[in-house]
Design a protein around this motif. Structure first.
Motif, short mmCIF file in Angstrom:
data_model
loop_
_atom_site.label_atom_id
_atom_site.label_comp_id
_atom_site.label_asym_id
_atom_site.label_seq_id
_atom_site.Cartn_x
_atom_site.Cartn_y
_atom_site.Cartn_z
N ALA A 1 0.86 -1.19 0.00
CA ALA A 1 0.00 0.00 0.00
C ALA A 1 0.89 1.23 0.00
O ALA A 1 2.07 1.16 0.37
N PRO A 2 0.34 2.39 -0.39
CA PRO A 2 1.16 3.61 -0.37
C PRO A 2 1.67 3.98 1.02
O PRO A 2 2.72 4.60 1.14
N HIS A 3 0.91 3.61 2.06
CA HIS A 3 1.29 3.97 3.43
C HIS A 3 1.12 2.74 4.32
O HIS A 3 0.12 2.02 4.20
N ALA A 4 2.10 2.53 5.20
CA ALA A 4 2.05 1.37 6.07
C ALA A 4 2.72 1.68 7.40
O ALA A 4 3.68 2.45 7.47
N TYR A 5 2.17 1.09 8.45
CA TYR A 5 2.73 1.21 9.80
C TYR A 5 2.71 -0.18 10.42
O TYR A 5 1.72 -0.90 10.28
N ALA A 6 3.79 -0.57 11.10
CA ALA A 6 3.89 -1.94 11.58
C ALA A 6 4.42 -2.01 13.00
O ALA A 6 5.20 -1.17 13.45
N LEU A 7 3.98 -3.04 13.70
CA LEU A 7 4.49 -3.32 15.03
C LEU A 7 4.56 -4.83 15.21
O LEU A 7 3.96 -5.59 14.47
N GLU A 8 5.34 -5.24 16.20
CA GLU A 8 5.37 -6.64 16.58
C GLU A 8 5.23 -6.74 18.08
O GLU A 8 5.50 -5.78 18.82
N ALA A 9 4.78 -7.90 18.55
CA ALA A 9 4.49 -8.06 19.97
C ALA A 9 4.80 -9.48 20.40
O ALA A 9 4.85 -10.41 19.60
N ALA A 10 5.01 -9.64 21.71
CA ALA A 10 5.19 -10.96 22.30
C ALA A 10 4.46 -11.01 23.63
O ALA A 10 4.41 -10.02 24.37
N VAL A 11 3.86 -12.16 23.92
CA VAL A 11 3.29 -12.42 25.24
C VAL A 11 4.39 -13.06 26.06
O VAL A 11 4.88 -14.14 25.72
N VAL A 12 4.79 -12.40 27.14
CA VAL A 12 5.98 -12.79 27.88
C VAL A 12 5.61 -13.28 29.27
O VAL A 12 4.80 -12.66 29.97
N ASP A 13 6.20 -14.41 29.66
CA ASP A 13 6.06 -14.94 31.01
C ASP A 13 7.46 -15.28 31.50
O ASP A 13 8.05 -16.27 31.09
N GLY A 14 7.99 -14.45 32.38
CA GLY A 14 9.37 -14.64 32.82
C GLY A 14 10.32 -14.46 31.67
O GLY A 14 10.36 -13.41 31.03
N ASP A 15 11.10 -15.50 31.37
CA ASP A 15 12.06 -15.41 30.27
C ASP A 15 11.58 -16.16 29.03
O ASP A 15 12.37 -16.44 28.13
N GLN A 16 10.30 -16.46 28.95
CA GLN A 16 9.76 -17.18 27.80
C GLN A 16 8.73 -16.35 27.06
O GLN A 16 7.93 -15.63 27.68
N ASP A 17 8.75 -16.45 25.74
CA ASP A 17 7.70 -15.88 24.91
C ASP A 17 6.64 -16.96 24.68
O ASP A 17 6.91 -18.00 24.08
#
Length: 225
Positions: free
Chosen positions: A64-80
């Motif tokens: 697309a002419p315009h785009a915005y992105a992010l990424e995420a993780a559900v974290v518990d202690g040292d694990q995703d």
């Protein structure tokens, strides 16, 4: 957790196209349209669950002419427990396949317990989690499409001591309906996407006060599973 600042692509499929763009956003020639700017600002100010770490990442280049992105993780202690990416696309001229000028595209992944991996209805359940997360917040959306993929890994030879592992992957896209001002409620769509991440990760529903705003970047380095 998280004020969201901030890789992905459309179709429900091509989420793996990081290119050179800084700040989590990509624009066509000239300044970004005000409607896109407002939608991005709403994403940045969204209030999300504290177990979910979010950061900006490079968006795709050709969707697309315009785009915005992010990424995420559900974290518990040292694990995703689960991770994903969400991209907001905008074409001011509109897009026939989208039936609108905005589109959200996502990839969500999580490891599965053996009992859940063996459930023959798991793909249907995961798709219902996606649409249900949007409906639970009263969000209007259209043209949903996507895939749910269940994969199993079995180890041999020098890796034979590892237990078999299963993973679920949801790739999807949908059109967020625009308000009277022409801007969809992207903050609410992001919150519903985080609800999906939390559900796939096996977290209980969020309580009334289970949210806060944290300065980004939040994401740590790659986590060992």
């Amino acid at each position: 957790m998280a004020a969201a600042q901030g890789r992905l692509s459309d179709g429900a499929g091509g989420m793996d196209e990081p290119k050179d763009t800084e700040g989590g956003a990509r624009h066509g020639a000239g300044a970004p349209p005000p409607l896109f700017g407002a939608a991005v600002e709403a994403l940045r100010s969204a209030r999300l669950r504290p177990q979910i770490e979010v950061e900006a990442t490079r968006p795709p280049q050709r969707l697309a002419p315009h785009a915005y992105a992010l990424e995420a993780a559900v974290v518990d202690g040292d694990q995703d427990l689960a991770d994903g990416r969400l991209v907001l696309l905008h074409d001011p001229a509109g897009h026939d396949a989208w039936q609108g000028s905005f589109r959200l595209v996502t990839l969500v992944r999580a490891e599965l317990e053996p009992e859940m991996a063996a459930d023959p209805l798991l793909p249907e359940v995961c798709w219902a989690w996606l649409t249900g997360a949007l409906q639970a917040r009263g969000l209007a959306f259209g043209e949903p499409s996507g895939t749910v993929t269940r994969a199993s890994s079995h180890y041999f030879g020098g890796l034979a001591d590892r237990p078999a592992a299963s993973q679920i992957e949801i790739r999807a896209s949908w059109t967020p309906r625009e308000s009277l001002g022409g801007v969809p409620d992207t903050a609410a769509h992001l919150a519903s996407w985080c609800d999906l991440l939390a559900q796939v990760a096996g977290l209980p529903p969020a309580g009334p006060g289970d949210a806060s705003v944290v300065t980004l970047p939040q994401r740590r380095g790659p986590q060992a599973r």
